[in-house]
Design a protein around this motif. Structure first.
Motif, PDB file in Angstrom:
ATOM      1  N   SER A   6       0.828  -1.206   0.000  1.00 43.20           N
ATOM      2  CA  SER A   6       0.000   0.000   0.000  1.00 43.20           C
ATOM      3  C   SER A   6       0.864   1.258   0.000  1.00 43.20           C
ATOM      4  CB  SER A   6      -0.938   0.001   1.212  1.00 43.20           C
ATOM      5  OG  SER A   6      -0.196  -0.058   2.425  1.00 43.20           O
ATOM      6  N   ASN A   7       2.024   1.211   0.682  1.00 45.88           N
ATOM      7  CA  ASN A   7       2.913   2.371   0.703  1.00 45.88           C
ATOM      8  C   ASN A   7       3.484   2.654  -0.688  1.00 45.88           C
ATOM      9  OD1 ASN A   7       2.490   2.747   3.406  1.00 45.88           O
ATOM     10  ND2 ASN A   7       4.595   2.344   4.049  1.00 45.88           N
ATOM     11  N   ARG A   8       3.900   1.597  -1.365  1.00 48.95           N
ATOM     12  CA  ARG A   8       4.462   1.775  -2.706  1.00 48.95           C
ATOM     13  C   ARG A   8       3.407   2.319  -3.667  1.00 48.95           C
ATOM     14  NH1 ARG A   8       5.533  -0.761  -7.614  1.00 48.95           N
ATOM     15  NH2 ARG A   8       7.643  -0.330  -8.414  1.00 48.95           N
ATOM     16  N   ILE A   9       2.198   1.796  -3.571  1.00 52.56           N
ATOM     17  CA  ILE A   9       1.106   2.267  -4.424  1.00 52.56           C
ATOM     18  C   ILE A   9       0.826   3.743  -4.145  1.00 52.56           C
ATOM     19  CG2 ILE A   9      -1.364   2.040  -4.907  1.00 52.56           C
ATOM     20  CD1 ILE A   9      -1.047  -0.962  -4.374  1.00 52.56           C
ATOM     21  N   LYS A  10       0.847   4.113  -2.866  1.00 52.07           N
ATOM     22  CA  LYS A  10       0.621   5.512  -2.505  1.00 52.07           C
ATOM     23  C   LYS A  10       1.682   6.405  -3.132  1.00 52.07           C
ATOM     24  CE  LYS A  10      -1.110   9.068  -0.352  1.00 52.07           C
ATOM     25  NZ  LYS A  10      -2.407   9.646  -0.757  1.00 52.07           N
ATOM     26  N   ASN A  11       2.935   5.971  -3.098  1.00 53.51           N
ATOM     27  CA  ASN A  11       4.013   6.767  -3.691  1.00 53.51           C
ATOM     28  C   ASN A  11       3.822   6.938  -5.198  1.00 53.51           C
ATOM     29  OD1 ASN A  11       5.243   7.006  -1.184  1.00 53.51           O
ATOM     30  ND2 ASN A  11       6.593   5.246  -1.502  1.00 53.51           N
ATOM     31  N   ILE A  12       3.393   5.886  -5.854  1.00 54.10           N
ATOM     32  CA  ILE A  12       3.128   5.955  -7.292  1.00 54.10           C
ATOM     33  C   ILE A  12       2.014   6.954  -7.572  1.00 54.10           C
ATOM     34  CG2 ILE A  12       2.177   4.653  -9.237  1.00 54.10           C
ATOM     35  CD1 ILE A  12       3.717   2.214  -8.189  1.00 54.10           C
ATOM     36  N   GLN A  13       0.971   6.902  -6.775  1.00 53.83           N
ATOM     37  CA  GLN A  13      -0.157   7.810  -6.971  1.00 53.83           C
ATOM     38  C   GLN A  13       0.246   9.265  -6.737  1.00 53.83           C
ATOM     39  OE1 GLN A  13      -2.850   5.963  -4.174  1.00 53.83           O
ATOM     40  NE2 GLN A  13      -3.876   4.765  -5.779  1.00 53.83           N
ATOM     41  N   VAL A  14       1.060   9.507  -5.725  1.00 54.64           N
ATOM     42  CA  VAL A  14       1.497  10.871  -5.431  1.00 54.64           C
ATOM     43  C   VAL A  14       2.356  11.410  -6.567  1.00 54.64           C
ATOM     44  CG1 VAL A  14       2.933  12.294  -3.919  1.00 54.64           C
ATOM     45  CG2 VAL A  14       1.336  10.644  -2.927  1.00 54.64           C
ATOM     46  N   ALA A  15       3.320  10.611  -7.019  1.00 53.86           N
ATOM     47  CA  ALA A  15       4.204  11.061  -8.094  1.00 53.86           C
ATOM     48  C   ALA A  15       3.415  11.305  -9.380  1.00 53.86           C
ATOM     49  CB  ALA A  15       5.305  10.030  -8.328  1.00 53.86           C
ATOM     50  N   ALA A  16       2.477  10.415  -9.678  1.00 56.28           N
ATOM     51  CA  ALA A  16       1.671  10.577 -10.893  1.00 56.28           C
ATOM     52  C   ALA A  16       0.831  11.844 -10.828  1.00 56.28           C
ATOM     53  CB  ALA A  16       0.783   9.353 -11.099  1.00 56.28           C
ATOM     54  N   SER A  17       0.262  12.115  -9.664  1.00 58.83           N
ATOM     55  CA  SER A  17      -0.582  13.307  -9.532  1.00 58.83           C
ATOM     56  C   SER A  17       0.235  14.587  -9.684  1.00 58.83           C
ATOM     57  CB  SER A  17      -1.304  13.307  -8.176  1.00 58.83           C
ATOM     58  OG  SER A  17      -0.386  13.467  -7.109  1.00 58.83           O
ATOM     59  N   ALA A  63      11.927  19.274 -18.859  1.00 54.92           N
ATOM     60  CA  ALA A  63      11.270  18.757 -17.660  1.00 54.92           C
ATOM     61  C   ALA A  63      12.212  17.811 -16.937  1.00 54.92           C
ATOM     62  CB  ALA A  63       9.982  18.032 -18.021  1.00 54.92           C
ATOM     63  N   SER A  64      12.263  17.923 -15.619  1.00 61.35           N
ATOM     64  CA  SER A  64      13.045  17.029 -14.770  1.00 61.35           C
ATOM     65  C   SER A  64      12.078  16.296 -13.857  1.00 61.35           C
ATOM     66  CB  SER A  64      14.052  17.829 -13.934  1.00 61.35           C
ATOM     67  OG  SER A  64      14.455  17.101 -12.788  1.00 61.35           O
ATOM     68  N   MET A  65      12.138  14.962 -13.872  1.00 65.10           N
ATOM     69  CA  MET A  65      11.229  14.205 -13.016  1.00 65.10           C
ATOM     70  C   MET A  65      11.603  14.335 -11.549  1.00 65.10           C
ATOM     71  SD  MET A  65       8.771  13.075 -14.840  1.00 65.10           S
ATOM     72  CE  MET A  65       8.932  14.736 -15.522  1.00 65.10           C
ATOM     73  N   ASN A  66      12.883  14.481 -11.249  1.00 68.49           N
ATOM     74  CA  ASN A  66      13.266  14.710  -9.847  1.00 68.49           C
ATOM     75  C   ASN A  66      12.603  15.977  -9.316  1.00 68.49           C
ATOM     76  OD1 ASN A  66      14.846  12.745  -8.570  1.00 68.49           O
ATOM     77  ND2 ASN A  66      16.663  13.300  -9.767  1.00 68.49           N
ATOM     78  N   THR A  67      12.546  17.007 -10.151  1.00 69.82           N
ATOM     79  CA  THR A  67      11.920  18.263  -9.741  1.00 69.82           C
ATOM     80  C   THR A  67      10.405  18.142  -9.732  1.00 69.82           C
ATOM     81  OG1 THR A  67      13.761  19.534 -10.651  1.00 69.82           O
ATOM     82  CG2 THR A  67      11.694  20.710 -10.272  1.00 69.82           C
ATOM     83  N   ALA A  68       9.856  17.530 -10.781  1.00 68.92           N
ATOM     84  CA  ALA A  68       8.401  17.454 -10.919  1.00 68.92           C
ATOM     85  C   ALA A  68       7.759  16.610  -9.824  1.00 68.92           C
ATOM     86  CB  ALA A  68       8.043  16.894 -12.292  1.00 68.92           C
ATOM     87  N   PHE A  69       8.426  15.541  -9.417  1.00 69.79           N
ATOM     88  CA  PHE A  69       7.863  14.671  -8.382  1.00 69.79           C
ATOM     89  C   PHE A  69       7.890  15.314  -7.002  1.00 69.79           C
ATOM     90  CE2 PHE A  69       9.075  10.604 -10.900  1.00 69.79           C
ATOM     91  CZ  PHE A  69       7.982  10.803 -11.733  1.00 69.79           C
ATOM     92  N   ARG A  70       8.680  16.382  -6.844  1.00 64.71           N
ATOM     93  CA  ARG A  70       8.853  17.102  -5.591  1.00 64.71           C
ATOM     94  C   ARG A  70       9.680  16.253  -4.612  1.00 64.71           C
ATOM     95  NH1 ARG A  70       3.300  19.165  -3.361  1.00 64.71           N
ATOM     96  NH2 ARG A  70       4.704  20.623  -2.271  1.00 64.71           N
ATOM     97  N   PRO A  71      10.253  16.864  -3.584  1.00 61.18           N
ATOM     98  CA  PRO A  71      11.072  16.114  -2.617  1.00 61.18           C
ATOM     99  C   PRO A  71      10.286  14.962  -1.995  1.00 61.18           C
ATOM    100  CG  PRO A  71      11.395  18.475  -2.329  1.00 61.18           C
ATOM    101  CD  PRO A  71      10.275  18.320  -3.318  1.00 61.18           C
ATOM    102  N   ARG A  72      10.976  13.844  -1.847  1.00 61.40           N
ATOM    103  CA  ARG A  72      10.318  12.651  -1.294  1.00 61.40           C
ATOM    104  C   ARG A  72      10.292  12.746   0.228  1.00 61.40           C
ATOM    105  NH1 ARG A  72      12.101  13.136  -6.317  1.00 61.40           N
ATOM    106  NH2 ARG A  72      13.886  11.718  -6.274  1.00 61.40           N
ATOM    107  N   THR A  73       9.273  13.436   0.742  1.00 59.55           N
ATOM    108  CA  THR A  73       9.107  13.615   2.182  1.00 59.55           C
ATOM    109  C   THR A  73       7.676  13.262   2.557  1.00 59.55           C
ATOM    110  OG1 THR A  73       8.413  15.933   1.987  1.00 59.55           O
ATOM    111  CG2 THR A  73      10.786  15.505   2.182  1.00 59.55           C
ATOM    112  N   SER A  74       7.469  12.993   3.822  1.00 57.01           N
ATOM    113  CA  SER A  74       6.121  12.685   4.293  1.00 57.01           C
ATOM    114  C   SER A  74       5.208  13.899   4.143  1.00 57.01           C
ATOM    115  CB  SER A  74       6.160  12.217   5.752  1.00 57.01           C
ATOM    116  OG  SER A  74       6.768  13.213   6.566  1.00 57.01           O
ATOM    117  N   ALA A  75       5.790  15.096   4.244  1.00 53.70           N
ATOM    118  CA  ALA A  75       4.994  16.312   4.088  1.00 53.70           C
ATOM    119  C   ALA A  75       4.411  16.411   2.683  1.00 53.70           C
ATOM    120  CB  ALA A  75       5.849  17.541   4.395  1.00 53.70           C
TER     121      ALA A  75
END
Length: 392
Positions: A204-215, A228-240
């Motif tokens: 469920s955590n991995r699926i959530k990460n996929i959904q967040v990055a896709a959104s 376009a940079s995917m590192n930038t577009a996905f935003r920092p990988r933080t709980s916030a």
């Protein structure tokens, strides 16, 4: 492509009965009308024929809608009646204007609900992408109009008090094409590159990460010359930012890491980008094989060391769509239909042993392959047995 639904323009098509039932012969057990001579036609109206049943309804059901008219609504409509000595009655409606108006009301509602063929278009004035809801809609056909007319005549010929219900199915509907403004046609966008990968079996955590990055990249617009940079577009990988701990590749092993799974999104984007003809500036394979794409077709990212970067070299903006549905992730890239018509791209790979693959970009023009461009070789390390779990 998903389906987009909005209201279409105000154009309405007036419906006119092209085929009118001349008469209807029905048998009932009542006596002749008191003032009518047997077999001699006379002119009356619906109000007189249904004086005792003004609230009786003619009900038309079509698609998900129900439309009604009472006998009082049709009250002034003239009817030519012939009551015969054998108990039969002939009815004829010489002027169907009221029925025309009823069918027009139904068709107006149907016309406001375009079916299929929804597409994106670029609105120059607002500098935004909008959706055109469809280019076709259903209308009641002449045969369907006949059925409605027949049902009304049936009500007038029989003395029953029950409402008359008629269902207009697909066989009594016809497809009409809506007018599409020229400024929409010339700025129509079509699906040029797409890729779908499965995350079935992921936590469920991995699926959530996929959904967040896709959104974070859904509805992204890339203008001419823009990178376009995917590192930038996905935003920092933080709980916030909504990310969670899930499996990632580190030093040849699968270990917990914040945002584990987003490389599936970057890999899916990579395939859609290559299939759309955008220019890839940076791409890295994973250290070990991934389960969701063939060797040579993945794209790993890692903050500060690996990125997926690409540029729009088209002379028009492109639109990126990313979403999850069921257990699948889909990335679509839309380009101007007129300016890219006839050219298509396909990323594919050929394995070179068990842990390497050569990637190629097949370019076609009007259906004929003109180039199969070699992109490079990707090499991987074997995955250790105890690490065969969900990966980045």
């Amino acid at each position: 492509m998903r389906v987009f639904r909005n209201a279409i323009g105000d154009k309405r098509k007036r419906t006119v009965f092209t085929v009118i039932l001349a008469s209807l012969l029905l048998v009932w057990n009542g006596g002749l009308t008191a003032h009518a001579e047997a077999g001699v036609p006379y002119v009356t109206n619906v109000a007189a024929l249904k004086a005792d049943l003004p609230g009786q309804k003619l009900v038309v059901k079509v698609k998900d809608h129900t439309f009604e008219r009472t006998m009082a609504d049709f009250g002034s409509m003239e009817v030519v009646v012939q009551d015969n000595a054998d108990g039969t009655r002939l009815c004829h409606i010489p002027d169907t204007a009221a029925l025309d108006a009823f069918v027009e009301e139904i068709n107006n509602v149907l016309a406001s609900e375009p079916e299929g063929d929804a597409f994106y278009y670029y609105d120059v004035e607002t500098d935004t992408f909008l959706t055109w809801p469809g280019v076709s809609f259903a209308q009641i056909s002449d045969a369907g109009k006949e059925q409605i007319c027949y049902k009304l005549l049936e009500m007038l010929a029989f003395p029953g008090a029950e409402d008359a219900i008629i269902e207009i199915g697909e066989s009594f509907l016809q497809v009409e094409n809506a007018e599409v403004p020229e400024e929409v046609v010339i700025n129509k966008y079509s699906l040029e590159g797409s890729c779908t990968t499965s995350f079935r079996g992921s936590s469920s955590n991995r699926i959530k990460n996929i959904q967040v990055a896709a959104s974070n990249i859904n509805q992204m617009v890339l203008y001419p010359g823009q990178e376009a940079s995917m590192n930038t577009a996905f935003r920092p990988r933080t709980s916030a930012n909504g990310y969670r701990q899930a499996g990632t590749y580190v030093g040849g092993k699968v270990v917990p890491g914040m945002g584990g799974g987003i490389c599936q999104v970057s890999s899916t984007v990579y395939n859609a980008v290559m299939n759309s003809g955008l220019t890839v500036l940076e791409r890295h394979p994973h250290s070990m094989p991934v389960h969701y794409l063939p060797l040579g077709m993945d794209a790993a990212i890692s903050g500060g060391s690996k990125d997926l970067r690409f540029r729009n070299d088209y002379p028009f903006p492109v639109l990126i769509e990313a979403y999850t549905e069921g257990k699948n992730l889909t990335v679509n890239i839309y380009t101007n239909e007129l300016l890219t018509a006839g050219t298509s791209y396909r990323l594919h790979a050929v394995r070179k042993g068990s842990l390497a693959a050569n990637a190629y970009l097949e370019i076609s023009s009007d259906g004929a392959v003109v180039e199969d461009r070699f992109l490079g070789t990707s090499r991987y390390s074997p995955m250790l047995p105890d690490n065969e779990e969900e990966e980045d």
